[in-house]
Motif scaffolding. Structure first.
Motif, mmCIF file in Angstrom:
data_model
loop_
_atom_site.group_PDB
_atom_site.id
_atom_site.type_symbol
_atom_site.label_atom_id
_atom_site.label_comp_id
_atom_site.label_asym_id
_atom_site.label_seq_id
_atom_site.Cartn_x
_atom_site.Cartn_y
_atom_site.Cartn_z
ATOM 1 N N GLY A 203 0.805 -1.213 0.000
ATOM 2 C CA GLY A 203 0.000 0.000 0.000
ATOM 3 C C GLY A 203 0.842 1.267 0.000
ATOM 4 N N TRP A 204 0.132 2.400 0.040
ATOM 5 C CA TRP A 204 0.793 3.706 0.089
ATOM 6 C C TRP A 204 0.104 4.593 1.124
ATOM 7 N N PRO A 205 0.824 5.597 1.612
ATOM 8 C CA PRO A 205 0.196 6.576 2.492
ATOM 9 C C PRO A 205 -0.552 7.619 1.668
ATOM 10 N N GLN A 206 -1.226 8.512 2.366
ATOM 11 C CA GLN A 206 -1.860 9.618 1.650
ATOM 12 C C GLN A 206 -0.817 10.634 1.199
ATOM 13 N N ARG A 207 0.199 10.844 2.021
ATOM 14 C CA ARG A 207 1.267 11.792 1.698
ATOM 15 C C ARG A 207 2.584 11.268 2.265
ATOM 16 N N PHE A 208 3.682 11.739 1.700
ATOM 17 C CA PHE A 208 4.988 11.327 2.220
ATOM 18 C C PHE A 208 6.044 12.357 1.843
ATOM 19 N N ASP A 209 7.095 12.403 2.635
ATOM 20 C CA ASP A 209 8.238 13.253 2.293
ATOM 21 C C ASP A 209 9.536 12.462 2.235
ATOM 22 N N SER A 210 9.455 11.167 2.565
ATOM 23 C CA SER A 210 10.618 10.286 2.502
ATOM 24 C C SER A 210 10.129 8.841 2.523
ATOM 25 N N PRO A 211 10.964 7.897 2.136
ATOM 26 C CA PRO A 211 10.548 6.486 2.164
ATOM 27 C C PRO A 211 10.280 6.024 3.591
ATOM 28 N N PRO A 212 9.363 5.083 3.778
ATOM 29 C CA PRO A 212 9.063 4.583 5.121
ATOM 30 C C PRO A 212 10.137 3.613 5.614
ATOM 31 N N ASP A 213 10.240 3.495 6.914
ATOM 32 C CA ASP A 213 11.108 2.488 7.515
ATOM 33 C C ASP A 213 10.314 1.182 7.584
ATOM 34 N N PRO A 214 10.729 0.127 6.884
ATOM 35 C CA PRO A 214 9.969 -1.132 6.879
ATOM 36 C C PRO A 214 9.708 -1.689 8.273
ATOM 37 N N GLU A 215 10.596 -1.396 9.218
ATOM 38 C CA GLU A 215 10.416 -1.902 10.579
ATOM 39 C C GLU A 215 9.166 -1.316 11.241
ATOM 40 N N ASP A 216 8.762 -0.137 10.785
ATOM 41 C CA ASP A 216 7.588 0.517 11.372
ATOM 42 C C ASP A 216 6.281 0.038 10.753
ATOM 43 N N TYR A 217 6.372 -0.740 9.678
ATOM 44 C CA TYR A 217 5.165 -1.166 8.966
ATOM 45 C C TYR A 217 5.239 -2.657 8.641
#
Length: 246
Positions: A203-217
């Motif tokens: 999936g994707w977020p509604q907005r982002f300014d940097s790639p996510p940390d996989p550990e958090d998701y």
């Protein structure tokens, strides 16, 4: 030219030139609209849009007849264009589709101008904000002449904003045989940014300014809690997995 292609081409010509054609035929009830008249109206409409309406090649949603009142989702100054549909990507794609059916060079030029407006408003995070303001460039981390590290740099997927811009750029990049360097570079930059912003579960977020940390998701099985509040929790939801408008 096949009969179906001929019909599609004439339909597109008639659609783009409809406003001008209405003025041409108002005084002649039942007058036949010819392809020549449609082509003339389309060129008049395009010339007006590119010379009188556009800002740096881009567009808003609505304009008053005297062009003094200008709006996207809200009122906008003359220096601002809208990315969120039906703004710049929508108009640019209309020019591109018309060019593909007619081969008229002025239509391709109009499409490229709209694309360059998007190129000049692309954020370092990879996508686009709802709008681009050419008089306030230091407030955003635009890839081209943008602000510093404290400027805003949030890509939005809400309301089909970044997706629409990227869809148009992909189509134009393909039409140009991937030879227009700024357009191709912006297209690939956006595609790579979207791939990096994708969550591990797809999936994707509604907005982002940097790639996510996989550990958090972490990827977990979908489920519903036994109970949940029926009131809005007043939490920031921009990084939640988002279905709406994506």
């Amino acid at each position: 030219m096949s009969e179906m292609r001929r019909i599609l081409r004439k339909s597109l010509l008639f659609g783009i030139g409809s406003v001008f054609l209405l003025s041409l035929t108002d005084d002649v009830p039942g007058a036949e609209v010819t392809e020549a008249a449609a082509r003339k109206a389309m060129q008049q409409a395009t010339n007006y849009f590119t010379s009188q309406v556009s800002t740096e090649g881009g567009y808003l949603w609505k304009y008053s007849q005297d062009l003094k009142d200008r709006e996207g989702e809200n009122r906008a100054p003359a220096s601002r264009i809208w990315v969120q549909p039906p703004g710049t990507p929508s108009v640019g794609e209309a020019f591109l589709r018309a060019y593909q059916q007619t081969g008229e060079p002025y239509l391709l030029a109009a499409a490229k101008a709209a694309a360059m407006a998007l190129v000049n408003g692309q954020l370092k995070s990879g996508g686009w904000n709802y709008y681009i303001d050419f008089a306030d460039r230091k407030a955003y981390q635009y890839r081209v002449n943008g602000g510093g590290p404290k400027a805003r740099n949030t890509t939005t997927l809400d309301d089909n904003t970044t997706q629409a811009a990227l869809h148009f750029l992909i189509l134009l990049d393909q039409e140009l045989k991937f030879q227009d360097e700024p357009i191709h570079e912006a297209t690939m930059y956006a595609l790579n940014a979207l791939l990096k912003a994708q969550y591990p579960n797809g999936g994707w977020p509604q907005r982002f300014d940097s790639p996510p940390d996989p550990e958090d998701y972490p990827v977990i099985k979908a489920n519903y809690p036994d109970s949940w509040s029926r009131e809005f929790p007043k939490k920031k939801y921009l990084d939640y997995y988002t279905f709406n408008d994506n």
